[in-house]
Scaffold this motif. Sequence first.
Motif, PDB file in Angstrom:
ATOM      1  N   MET A  74       0.874  -1.171   0.000  1.00 47.86           N
ATOM      2  CA  MET A  74       0.000   0.000   0.000  1.00 47.86           C
ATOM      3  C   MET A  74       0.911   1.221   0.000  1.00 47.86           C
ATOM      4  O   MET A  74       1.543   1.529   1.012  1.00 47.86           O
ATOM      5  N   ALA A  75       0.978   1.879  -1.154  1.00 46.76           N
ATOM      6  CA  ALA A  75       1.969   2.953  -1.323  1.00 46.76           C
ATOM      7  C   ALA A  75       1.809   4.048  -0.281  1.00 46.76           C
ATOM      8  O   ALA A  75       2.790   4.634   0.175  1.00 46.76           O
ATOM      9  N   ASP A  76       0.558   4.305   0.101  1.00 45.71           N
ATOM     10  CA  ASP A  76       0.350   5.411   1.039  1.00 45.71           C
ATOM     11  C   ASP A  76       0.041   4.901   2.455  1.00 45.71           C
ATOM     12  O   ASP A  76      -0.704   5.545   3.190  1.00 45.71           O
ATOM     13  N   PHE A  77       0.607   3.773   2.802  1.00 42.98           N
ATOM     14  CA  PHE A  77       0.422   3.237   4.161  1.00 42.98           C
ATOM     15  C   PHE A  77       0.827   4.292   5.187  1.00 42.98           C
ATOM     16  O   PHE A  77       1.925   4.837   5.124  1.00 42.98           O
ATOM     17  N   GLN A  78      -0.092   4.575   6.103  1.00 45.40           N
ATOM     18  CA  GLN A  78       0.182   5.641   7.064  1.00 45.40           C
ATOM     19  C   GLN A  78      -0.013   5.166   8.490  1.00 45.40           C
ATOM     20  O   GLN A  78      -0.917   4.393   8.778  1.00 45.40           O
ATOM     21  N   PHE A  79       0.851   5.654   9.356  1.00 49.58           N
ATOM     22  CA  PHE A  79       0.674   5.404  10.773  1.00 49.58           C
ATOM     23  C   PHE A  79       1.155   6.640  11.513  1.00 49.58           C
ATOM     24  O   PHE A  79       2.094   7.296  11.094  1.00 49.58           O
ATOM     25  N   ALA A  80       0.439   6.972  12.559  1.00 47.58           N
ATOM     26  CA  ALA A  80       0.791   8.160  13.337  1.00 47.58           C
ATOM     27  C   ALA A  80       0.946   7.740  14.791  1.00 47.58           C
ATOM     28  O   ALA A  80      -0.008   7.771  15.561  1.00 47.58           O
ATOM     29  N   PRO A  81       2.146   7.309  15.190  1.00 50.94           N
ATOM     30  CA  PRO A  81       2.315   6.835  16.563  1.00 50.94           C
ATOM     31  C   PRO A  81       2.098   7.950  17.580  1.00 50.94           C
ATOM     32  O   PRO A  81       2.490   9.090  17.347  1.00 50.94           O
ATOM     33  N   SER A  82       1.455   7.590  18.671  1.00 52.60           N
ATOM     34  CA  SER A  82       1.229   8.558  19.742  1.00 52.60           C
ATOM     35  C   SER A  82       2.553   8.863  20.441  1.00 52.60           C
ATOM     36  O   SER A  82       3.547   8.158  20.252  1.00 52.60           O
ATOM     37  N   ARG A  83       2.561   9.908  21.242  1.00 50.99           N
ATOM     38  CA  ARG A  83       3.780  10.245  21.997  1.00 50.99           C
ATOM     39  C   ARG A  83       4.196   9.096  22.898  1.00 50.99           C
ATOM     40  O   ARG A  83       5.382   8.821  23.078  1.00 50.99           O
ATOM     41  N   GLU A  84       3.179   8.403  23.469  1.00 47.78           N
ATOM     42  CA  GLU A  84       3.495   7.284  24.370  1.00 47.78           C
ATOM     43  C   GLU A  84       4.190   6.157  23.612  1.00 47.78           C
ATOM     44  O   GLU A  84       5.123   5.545  24.120  1.00 47.78           O
ATOM     45  N   VAL A  85       3.708   5.892  22.397  1.00 56.53           N
ATOM     46  CA  VAL A  85       4.345   4.842  21.587  1.00 56.53           C
ATOM     47  C   VAL A  85       5.774   5.242  21.251  1.00 56.53           C
ATOM     48  O   VAL A  85       6.707   4.445  21.375  1.00 56.53           O
ATOM     49  N   LEU A  86       5.958   6.503  20.862  1.00 55.75           N
ATOM     50  CA  LEU A  86       7.314   6.971  20.545  1.00 55.75           C
ATOM     51  C   LEU A  86       8.211   6.876  21.768  1.00 55.75           C
ATOM     52  O   LEU A  86       9.384   6.493  21.672  1.00 55.75           O
ATOM     53  N   THR A  87       7.646   7.190  22.933  1.00 52.12           N
ATOM     54  CA  THR A  87       8.435   7.107  24.175  1.00 52.12           C
ATOM     55  C   THR A  87       8.857   5.673  24.450  1.00 52.12           C
ATOM     56  O   THR A  87      10.014   5.404  24.776  1.00 52.12           O
ATOM     57  N   LYS A  88       7.905   4.733  24.275  1.00 42.37           N
ATOM     58  CA  LYS A  88       8.230   3.319  24.509  1.00 42.37           C
ATOM     59  C   LYS A  88       9.344   2.857  23.583  1.00 42.37           C
ATOM     60  O   LYS A  88      10.141   1.989  23.929  1.00 42.37           O
ATOM     61  N   LEU A  89       9.359   3.437  22.370  1.00 46.65           N
ATOM     62  CA  LEU A  89      10.358   3.030  21.378  1.00 46.65           C
ATOM     63  C   LEU A  89      11.638   3.857  21.489  1.00 46.65           C
ATOM     64  O   LEU A  89      12.593   3.630  20.739  1.00 46.65           O
ATOM     65  N   CYS A  90      11.638   4.825  22.415  1.00 41.60           N
ATOM     66  CA  CYS A  90      12.770   5.750  22.547  1.00 41.60           C
ATOM     67  C   CYS A  90      13.045   6.459  21.217  1.00 41.60           C
ATOM     68  O   CYS A  90      14.203   6.623  20.810  1.00 41.60           O
TER      69      CYS A  90
END
Lengths: 149, 82
Positions: A74-90
């Motif tokens: 899917m060329a336009d596959f999109q995901f917008a991780p929340s701040r909490e997800v970004l924090t968990k992933l450092c």
Amino acid sequence: MGGMRKRDFGESLAVGLLEGQVIFFPEGLLGFASNRHFMLSRYQPTVEPRSPFFLLQAQEGDISFPLISPHLLMADFQFAPSREVLTKLCAGSAADLVVMVIVTIRDRLEEITANLQGPLLLNPVSKIGLQVVLEYYPVRFPLLKVPLS
Amino acid sequence: MLVLGRRVGESITIGEDIVVTVVEMTGSQARIGITAPRSVQVLREEIYKAMQEENRAAVRGLQSPSVLEEVLAHLWKKKEQV
């Protein structure tokens, strides 16, 4: 067979940083909560010249997931991780992450699907991974309806 | 399973920082409000189960990585026929 952009095969620098590395999933994968450490490798076919697949292998037990880049499906596959997800992933932003989806192989080739609803977000720097849920994408997206180029 | 009767507007607390509130009742359908730390993943059960089942199916499907070889052979053959 040609024409596929290199990055679609996951040949970016970011994926390179993860190949052969052990990735820590602090929350495990859904249904596999006790497995936390997985090795990512590129699937090396023996006959076919090229492969878009990766393998995610648990360090303990006989558990492997085939992976593919969702951007290939899917060329336009999109995901917008929340701040909490970004924090968990450092991670600082979504742009820092590599995203892969799990492929489910079934007996009939046309029944093979990719789970776009549950992508794996991987941080190539911290080597941390997380399976997130995107309710707006299907769990079973047919793999073979899309020409791979 | 612990079963508690609650009226619309009443809540249940779970641990220190999770609150579940009955927001609205329409016939047999309840609208539930959940207050929880953002680090807690809240999912409808059927979505959670579908994801679990799909992950398990993916592991089962890869009995051996050579299965991928067959998939690739099919993919590239299909491509050449186009």
